[in-house]
Design an enzyme around this catalytic site. Structure first.
Site, PDB file in Angstrom:
ATOM      1  N   SER A   1      -2.532 -14.763 -72.539  1.00  0.00           N
ATOM      2  CA  SER A   1      -1.764 -14.127 -71.458  1.00  0.00           C
ATOM      3  C   SER A   1      -2.569 -13.267 -70.497  1.00  0.00           C
ATOM      4  CB  SER A   1      -0.635 -13.285 -72.043  1.00  0.00           C
ATOM      5  OG  SER A   1       0.404 -14.111 -72.474  1.00  0.00           O
TER       6      SER A   1
ATOM      7  N   SER B   1       1.283 -14.678 -69.696  1.00  0.00           N
ATOM      8  CA  SER B   1       2.409 -13.872 -69.287  1.00  0.00           C
ATOM      9  C   SER B   1       2.048 -12.727 -68.336  1.00  0.00           C
ATOM     10  CB  SER B   1       3.083 -13.270 -70.525  1.00  0.00           C
ATOM     11  OG  SER B   1       2.220 -12.370 -71.172  1.00  0.00           O
TER      12      SER B   1
ATOM     13  N   LYS C   1       0.856  -3.691 -66.720  1.00  0.00           N
ATOM     14  CA  LYS C   1       1.857  -4.670 -67.162  1.00  0.00           C
ATOM     15  C   LYS C   1       3.037  -3.947 -67.781  1.00  0.00           C
ATOM     16  CE  LYS C   1       2.104  -8.922 -69.990  1.00  0.00           C
ATOM     17  NZ  LYS C   1       1.361  -9.774 -70.947  1.00  0.00           N
TER      18      LYS C   1
END
Lengths: 492, 96
Positions: free
Chosen positions: A181, A157, A78
């Site tokens: 997330s 997210s 990420k």
């Protein structure tokens, strides 16, 4: 060509040891999957050259019998994790060209164990969002289209992290979880996602959103792979003052443990309306699987759980408004020039941040401002104490808590973009866990009538990831979920 | 309480974010909705409850010894600055 994309980490490692194929062949396959999957928009930065170079070293290590636990395994990261010399953007214009001079502790742990960086993954800007639609680099598409053949969101997210694994690009990924997330996108994409106990993983080198809630964690295809990644990323780190020195168990072992005699709690508050029928059906199915495996289901109560979400939307923005104060046009790449320093700050932040980030900074600034601190911020921290107490009492009776990860399956792109509050409500089941710092994971159980994955959430007591891994492993065996979305993104 | 555009402008000033007129209008209604929803916390009696600022066990937090054990990365750190000179961050004139 071997079907590399369907293999788990465990299977891949045993094939590499057997010399069924080389690390270089594996990496070439994943690089071409990444290139063929660009329509998914999961990656912001592809690091193919780094991956090919390291593959050669990994192959040598296998030949010499010096292979480490994750030797040669391609992993996407990420874009919230600082990677030395590799652009790290937090999916924000503010950090569009930021190249960290250092490596985050958790990613360093992966590289030390032989894993290979495949690329940096798209996410909601500064990890603020539940659909991956707030990214400066554009929305990520869920590999699972719904039965009307419409695009759906991968959740957020960590949307890129979930999409890449579900699409078979890379064997696993890292995400961050501040209010769900990791677990919500794992649930939306049919993958396994785990948020460890607060303090299990170092936060050093993760771009800060809400420091008392942020944790790193893996997204994988299987529960065992999830445990393998946890074994690597968890460590005590003196560079993070809230990094725990508690002993780190062998998480893989936990995936083989029986759940016979375990007490599993189901909060009666979860029966509230608003959960889709298909999900309710799977909650019941899951209960049966657990009972068949010898666990005991106990009804519990978390009386203050309904206040978790509004509580979170005071605490997380408050911490964010403080953490994001550092983006002032002086230190980090993006700057709008102006006559005086105040105008420079204001214009830089106005142009560098997207709408959702601005919204949260504003909420956070407001609840911390003079005259409102007690009514909002202090009040929220007291409610947080009550929610933590609810969990403490529950865990005096049960070993783990079971329920849905999300109230619905993946919604269509653009569906909830206009109403921030409606978007926030997506995290109703995941947020309480972050407030209490507990470990939790989402495990896929099946598809709903729209042909979209459903995930169930398991919550463990503090520093007891092992119980939820054992239970998840048992659910996985019963559910036999097939992670096989129709590969529409590949142009034949 | 209702969030009007005047309050939004004040919060924006404190946040060091300049807003366009339409942003002020949208944020007024967004923040009003969100804060009204948050208002439900007031129905909870929190009298006598000690606030919890972190779930981390405070007893585990150790002070490190006060000594230099790392550093010397001036060039690395400056390398991401939009403007720098002689190893310093460059900012607009602050003092007249």
């Amino acid at each position: 060509m071997k079907e590399f994309s369907t293999l788990s980490i465990k299977e891949t490692i045993s094939s590499l040891k057997n010399k069924d194929f080389s690390v270089s062949e594996l990496i070439d396959f994943h690089i071409s999957s990444m290139e063929n999957g660009r329509e998914l928009n999961a990656f912001i930065t592809e690091t193919s050259d780094i991956a090919r170079k390291k593959a050669i070293v990994c192959d040598q290590n296998y030949s010499k019998g010096e292979d480490k636990p994750l030797e040669g395994i391609p992993i996407g990261i990420k874009d919230m994790f600082c990677t030395k010399g590799v652009k790290t953007t937090a999916s924000s214009k503010m950090l569009e060209n930021f190249i960290p001079p250092y490596e985050s502790t958790v990613t360093q742990n992966l590289w030390d164990d032989g894993a290979i960086l495949l690329g940096k993954l798209n996410n909601d800007e500064f990890a603020m969002g539940s659909s991956n639609e707030t990214s400066f680099f554009g929305e990520v598409k869920n590999p699972w289209k719904n039965s009307m053949d419409n695009f759906t969101v991968p959740g957020g997210s960590s949307g890129g992290s979930a999409t890449s694994v579900a699409a078979g690009i890379g064997l696993a990924s890292l995400g961050t979880d501040t209010g769900g997330s990791i677990r919500q996108p794992a649930s939306f994409t049919g993958t396994v996602g785990l948020k460890p106990t607060y303090g299990r993983c170092s936060r050093w080198g993760i771009i800060a959103f809400a420091s008392s809630l942020d944790q790193a964690g893996p997204i994988t295809k299987t529960v065992r792979d999830c445990a393998l990644l946890l074994n690597s990323i968890c460590s005590y780190d003196p560079k993070d003052s809230t990094s725990s020195q508690k002993k780190i168990p062998d998480f893989e072992k936990a995936t083989d443990e029986s759940i016979k005699g375990m007490k599993i709690g189901i909060p009666k508050e979860y029966e509230a309306d608003g959960i889709s029928e298909d999900i309710i059906e799977y909650i019941e199915k899951g209960k049966e699987w657990l009972v068949e495996s010898g666990a005991e289901i106990i009804e519990i109560s978390l009386p203050h759980i309904k206040y978790a979400l509004p509580c979170y939307y005071i605490i997380a923005p408050a911490e964010a408004s403080s953490n994001l104060a550092r983006y002032d046009g002086v230190k980090f790449t993006h700057r709008v020039d102006a006559e005086n320093i105040i105008d420079m700050y204001e214009e830089t932040r106005s142009q560098g941040f997207g709408d959702e980030v601005k919204r949260r900074i504003m909420i956070g600034t407001y609840v911390l401002s003079s005259g409102y601190y007690d009514a909002y911020y202090l009040k929220a921290q007291k409610v947080r104490a009550m929610i933590s107490q609810d969990f403490k009492e529950a865990f005096s009776k049960v070993d783990a808590i079971y329920g849905p990860s999300t109230p619905s399956t993946a919604f269509e792109l653009g569906d909830k973009k206009k109403d921030p509050l409606e978007m926030y409500l997506n995290d109703v089941f995941t947020v309480p866990v972050n407030l209490a710092g507990l470990p939790a994971m989402s495990v896929p159980v099946g598809l709903d009538k729209k042909n979209l994955p459903i995930g169930m959430q398991l919550i463990g007591n503090s520093f007891n990831e092992e119980s939820i891994l054992s239970i998840a492993s048992c659910i996985e065996k019963s559910a036999k979920f097939d992670l096989n979305p129709n590969r529409w993104w590949i142009n034949e | 309480m209702a969030i009007d555009s005047k309050l939004v402008e004040r919060i924006a000033k404190l946040s060091r974010i300049s807003l366009t007129e339409s942003e002020v209008k949208n944020l007024s209604s967004d923040l009003d909705n969100i804060l009204n929803w948050i208002e439900q916390l007031s129905e909870l009696d929190t009298e006598g409850i000690n606030p919890v600022f972190s779930s981390f066990d405070e007893e585990e937090i150790k002070y490190r010894s006060d000594e230099i054990n790392d550093g010397g990365y001036r060039e690395d750190i400056i390398s991401n600055a939009p403007l720098s000179e002689d190893g310093f961050f460059l900012v607009p004139k602050v003092v007249d």
